[in-house]
Design a protein around this motif. Structure first.
Motif, PDB file in Angstrom:
ATOM      1  N   GLU A 217       0.838  -1.190   0.000  1.00  0.00           N
ATOM      2  CA  GLU A 217       0.000   0.000   0.000  1.00  0.00           C
ATOM      3  C   GLU A 217       0.879   1.247   0.000  1.00  0.00           C
ATOM      4  O   GLU A 217       2.065   1.190   0.345  1.00  0.00           O
ATOM      5  CB  GLU A 217      -0.895   0.044   1.238  1.00  0.00           C
ATOM      6  CG  GLU A 217      -1.845  -1.120   1.375  1.00  0.00           C
ATOM      7  CD  GLU A 217      -2.711  -0.995   2.612  1.00  0.00           C
ATOM      8  OE1 GLU A 217      -3.862  -0.563   2.494  1.00  0.00           O
ATOM      9  OE2 GLU A 217      -2.220  -1.326   3.714  1.00  0.00           O
TER      10      GLU A 217
ATOM     11  N   ILE B 230       0.830   4.927   1.772  1.00  0.00           N
ATOM     12  CA  ILE B 230       0.221   5.796   2.781  1.00  0.00           C
ATOM     13  C   ILE B 230       1.144   6.986   3.011  1.00  0.00           C
ATOM     14  O   ILE B 230       2.289   6.826   3.456  1.00  0.00           O
ATOM     15  CB  ILE B 230      -0.006   5.061   4.123  1.00  0.00           C
ATOM     16  CG1 ILE B 230      -0.846   3.803   3.916  1.00  0.00           C
ATOM     17  CG2 ILE B 230      -0.661   5.997   5.138  1.00  0.00           C
ATOM     18  CD1 ILE B 230      -2.274   4.050   3.494  1.00  0.00           C
TER      19      ILE B 230
ATOM     20  N   ASN C  97      -1.483   8.707  -1.644  1.00  0.00           N
ATOM     21  CA  ASN C  97      -2.211   7.712  -0.861  1.00  0.00           C
ATOM     22  C   ASN C  97      -2.980   6.768  -1.783  1.00  0.00           C
ATOM     23  O   ASN C  97      -3.896   7.187  -2.502  1.00  0.00           O
ATOM     24  CB  ASN C  97      -3.189   8.404   0.100  1.00  0.00           C
ATOM     25  CG  ASN C  97      -2.479   9.071   1.256  1.00  0.00           C
ATOM     26  OD1 ASN C  97      -2.104   8.412   2.231  1.00  0.00           O
ATOM     27  ND2 ASN C  97      -2.283  10.379   1.149  1.00  0.00           N
TER      28      ASN C  97
ATOM     29  N   PRO D  82      -4.260   3.236  -0.680  1.00  0.00           N
ATOM     30  CA  PRO D  82      -4.391   2.097   0.235  1.00  0.00           C
ATOM     31  C   PRO D  82      -5.097   0.923  -0.438  1.00  0.00           C
ATOM     32  O   PRO D  82      -5.682   1.059  -1.519  1.00  0.00           O
ATOM     33  CB  PRO D  82      -5.246   2.663   1.370  1.00  0.00           C
ATOM     34  CG  PRO D  82      -6.087   3.705   0.703  1.00  0.00           C
ATOM     35  CD  PRO D  82      -5.211   4.307  -0.376  1.00  0.00           C
TER      36      PRO D  82
ATOM     37  N   PRO E 254      -7.917  -1.521   0.815  1.00  0.00           N
ATOM     38  CA  PRO E 254      -8.864  -2.087   1.776  1.00  0.00           C
ATOM     39  C   PRO E 254      -9.009  -3.591   1.570  1.00  0.00           C
ATOM     40  O   PRO E 254      -8.773  -4.115   0.483  1.00  0.00           O
ATOM     41  CB  PRO E 254     -10.178  -1.352   1.454  1.00  0.00           C
ATOM     42  CG  PRO E 254      -9.768  -0.125   0.689  1.00  0.00           C
ATOM     43  CD  PRO E 254      -8.532  -0.517  -0.059  1.00  0.00           C
TER      44      PRO E 254
ATOM     45  N   GLU F  72     -12.049  -2.907   6.507  1.00  0.00           N
ATOM     46  CA  GLU F  72     -10.710  -3.306   6.942  1.00  0.00           C
ATOM     47  C   GLU F  72     -10.839  -4.332   8.061  1.00  0.00           C
ATOM     48  O   GLU F  72     -11.590  -4.127   9.026  1.00  0.00           O
ATOM     49  CB  GLU F  72      -9.914  -2.100   7.460  1.00  0.00           C
ATOM     50  CG  GLU F  72      -9.591  -1.049   6.405  1.00  0.00           C
ATOM     51  CD  GLU F  72      -8.506  -1.466   5.420  1.00  0.00           C
ATOM     52  OE1 GLU F  72      -8.014  -2.612   5.527  1.00  0.00           O
ATOM     53  OE2 GLU F  72      -8.159  -0.651   4.548  1.00  0.00           O
TER      54      GLU F  72
ATOM     55  N   ARG G 198      -3.374   1.916  11.902  1.00  0.00           N
ATOM     56  CA  ARG G 198      -3.782   2.379  10.563  1.00  0.00           C
ATOM     57  C   ARG G 198      -5.283   2.203  10.358  1.00  0.00           C
ATOM     58  O   ARG G 198      -5.963   3.091   9.829  1.00  0.00           O
ATOM     59  CB  ARG G 198      -3.018   1.615   9.465  1.00  0.00           C
ATOM     60  CG  ARG G 198      -1.538   1.939   9.387  1.00  0.00           C
ATOM     61  CD  ARG G 198      -0.939   1.453   8.074  1.00  0.00           C
ATOM     62  NE  ARG G 198      -1.103   0.030   7.845  1.00  0.00           N
ATOM     63  CZ  ARG G 198      -0.300  -0.914   8.334  1.00  0.00           C
ATOM     64  NH1 ARG G 198       0.745  -0.558   9.089  1.00  0.00           N
ATOM     65  NH2 ARG G 198      -0.492  -2.195   8.062  1.00  0.00           N
ATOM     66  N   ASP G 199      -5.812   1.041  10.776  1.00  0.00           N
ATOM     67  CA  ASP G 199      -7.228   0.751  10.540  1.00  0.00           C
ATOM     68  C   ASP G 199      -8.144   1.534  11.477  1.00  0.00           C
ATOM     69  O   ASP G 199      -9.300   1.822  11.128  1.00  0.00           O
ATOM     70  CB  ASP G 199      -7.491  -0.749  10.694  1.00  0.00           C
ATOM     71  CG  ASP G 199      -6.789  -1.573   9.627  1.00  0.00           C
ATOM     72  OD1 ASP G 199      -6.429  -1.001   8.585  1.00  0.00           O
ATOM     73  OD2 ASP G 199      -6.587  -2.781   9.841  1.00  0.00           O
TER      74      ASP G 199
ATOM     75  N   LYS H  44      -6.463   5.296   8.326  1.00  0.00           N
ATOM     76  CA  LYS H  44      -7.299   5.031   7.146  1.00  0.00           C
ATOM     77  C   LYS H  44      -8.703   5.632   7.251  1.00  0.00           C
ATOM     78  O   LYS H  44      -9.206   6.189   6.261  1.00  0.00           O
ATOM     79  CB  LYS H  44      -7.358   3.535   6.868  1.00  0.00           C
ATOM     80  CG  LYS H  44      -6.059   2.982   6.279  1.00  0.00           C
ATOM     81  CD  LYS H  44      -6.227   1.532   5.867  1.00  0.00           C
ATOM     82  CE  LYS H  44      -4.996   1.001   5.157  1.00  0.00           C
ATOM     83  NZ  LYS H  44      -5.174  -0.395   4.721  1.00  0.00           N
TER      84      LYS H  44
ATOM     85  N   LYS I 269      -8.603   9.190   6.136  1.00  0.00           N
ATOM     86  CA  LYS I 269      -8.378   9.335   4.696  1.00  0.00           C
ATOM     87  C   LYS I 269      -9.608   8.906   3.906  1.00  0.00           C
ATOM     88  O   LYS I 269      -9.974   9.540   2.899  1.00  0.00           O
ATOM     89  CB  LYS I 269      -7.144   8.539   4.281  1.00  0.00           C
ATOM     90  CG  LYS I 269      -5.861   9.081   4.913  1.00  0.00           C
ATOM     91  CD  LYS I 269      -4.645   8.367   4.409  1.00  0.00           C
ATOM     92  CE  LYS I 269      -3.387   8.889   5.108  1.00  0.00           C
ATOM     93  NZ  LYS I 269      -3.187  10.334   4.905  1.00  0.00           N
ATOM     94  N   TYR I 270     -10.260   7.826   4.315  1.00  0.00           N
ATOM     95  CA  TYR I 270     -11.458   7.378   3.616  1.00  0.00           C
ATOM     96  C   TYR I 270     -12.570   8.419   3.724  1.00  0.00           C
ATOM     97  O   TYR I 270     -13.302   8.668   2.758  1.00  0.00           O
ATOM     98  CB  TYR I 270     -11.945   6.044   4.182  1.00  0.00           C
ATOM     99  CG  TYR I 270     -11.019   4.869   3.927  1.00  0.00           C
ATOM    100  CD1 TYR I 270     -10.031   4.932   2.942  1.00  0.00           C
ATOM    101  CD2 TYR I 270     -11.123   3.696   4.663  1.00  0.00           C
ATOM    102  CE1 TYR I 270      -9.187   3.857   2.709  1.00  0.00           C
ATOM    103  CE2 TYR I 270     -10.292   2.610   4.434  1.00  0.00           C
ATOM    104  CZ  TYR I 270      -9.322   2.697   3.460  1.00  0.00           C
ATOM    105  OH  TYR I 270      -8.492   1.622   3.227  1.00  0.00           O
TER     106      TYR I 270
ATOM    107  N   TYR J 241     -17.783   2.918   6.173  1.00  0.00           N
ATOM    108  CA  TYR J 241     -16.547   2.240   6.575  1.00  0.00           C
ATOM    109  C   TYR J 241     -16.877   1.244   7.675  1.00  0.00           C
ATOM    110  O   TYR J 241     -17.530   1.584   8.664  1.00  0.00           O
ATOM    111  CB  TYR J 241     -15.520   3.255   7.085  1.00  0.00           C
ATOM    112  CG  TYR J 241     -14.258   2.633   7.652  1.00  0.00           C
ATOM    113  CD1 TYR J 241     -13.426   1.846   6.859  1.00  0.00           C
ATOM    114  CD2 TYR J 241     -13.890   2.819   8.986  1.00  0.00           C
ATOM    115  CE1 TYR J 241     -12.272   1.274   7.357  1.00  0.00           C
ATOM    116  CE2 TYR J 241     -12.728   2.250   9.504  1.00  0.00           C
ATOM    117  CZ  TYR J 241     -11.931   1.481   8.697  1.00  0.00           C
ATOM    118  OH  TYR J 241     -10.789   0.904   9.192  1.00  0.00           O
TER     119      TYR J 241
END
Length: 206
Positions: free
Chosen positions: A36, A38, A85, A87, A89, A117, A126-127, A131, A134-135, A143
């Motif tokens: 990924e 990031i 970025n 990523p 998922p 995730e 990160r999860d 993330k 960012k999502y 999410y």
């Protein structure tokens, strides 16, 4: 006496000034699978746990059977958020019209309706923190974060609040998950646990 040549350092070992870009993931040689990007840095995946593998399989297959025909469900596929970025998922639900070429290596974030995730020990921060921010900024409306709690799957569900542009929690699901968005879903989360382990847990609770 022959001298063995020194192993060549991969080109991705030394990032360029400013960091790697989303396009670099398609051109850098010999990247490990599921790499990924990031914040301009390459992120490598640790060996999968059994829970992670089963959970990804479960959501991939269940959502494929439940998603309306205009949507597609894809596992472990990168999405473009911005230049730095990209990523990957564990599972995404996307607008079906964006799937046009079997050689595609990524989808634009604006086509994603749901990102899932499955948390591993090394991906926890990160999860849980990186993330989701960012999502949400990429306007992905839904999410889900899946965690292993003593061998059982627990799903944390978030929906993007348009006024703030941030995710808000809309539920925490343990044995059964029932939601109406992005489409109706009713899942038996105990199916993520291997049958023998599920039987053992049932005896412990009895």
């Amino acid at each position: 006496m022959s001298v063995e040549p020194e192993a060549c350092e991969p080109r991705w070992a030394v990032p360029p000034e400013g960091g790697w870009t989303a396009d670099d993931l398609d051109t850098l040689p010999n990247l490990p699978p599921h790499t990924e990007l990031i914040d301009g840095s390459l992120v490598f995946v640790s060996p999968q746990t059994l829970f992670h593998s089963r959970a990804v399989d479960f959501f991939n297959w269940q959502l494929q059977s439940l998603a309306p025909p205009e949507l597609e469900v894809v596992r472990e596929f990168t999405i473009d958020i911005d230049r730095y970025n990209r990523p990957e998922p564990d599972v995404i639900v996307i607008d079906g019209g964006i799937v046009q070429d079997p050689d595609q290596t990524r989808f634009p974030a604006e086509s994603v309706r749901l990102a899932i995730e499955v948390v591993s020990p090394e991906s926890r921060s990160r999860d849980r923190e990186t993330k989701p921010v960012k999502y949400a900024r990429a306007a992905i409306p839904h999410y889900w974060r899946v965690e292993n709690h003593d061998g059982r799957a627990v799903v944390y569900v978030f929906e993007r609040e348009p006024a703030t542009g941030a995710y808000t929690s809309t539920g925490i699901f343990h044995d059964r998950m029932k939601v109406s968005v992005p489409f109706p879903v009713d899942l038996d989360l105990t199916a993520v646990t291997p049958r023998r382990r599920a039987a053992d847990l049932g005896q412990d609770l009895g």
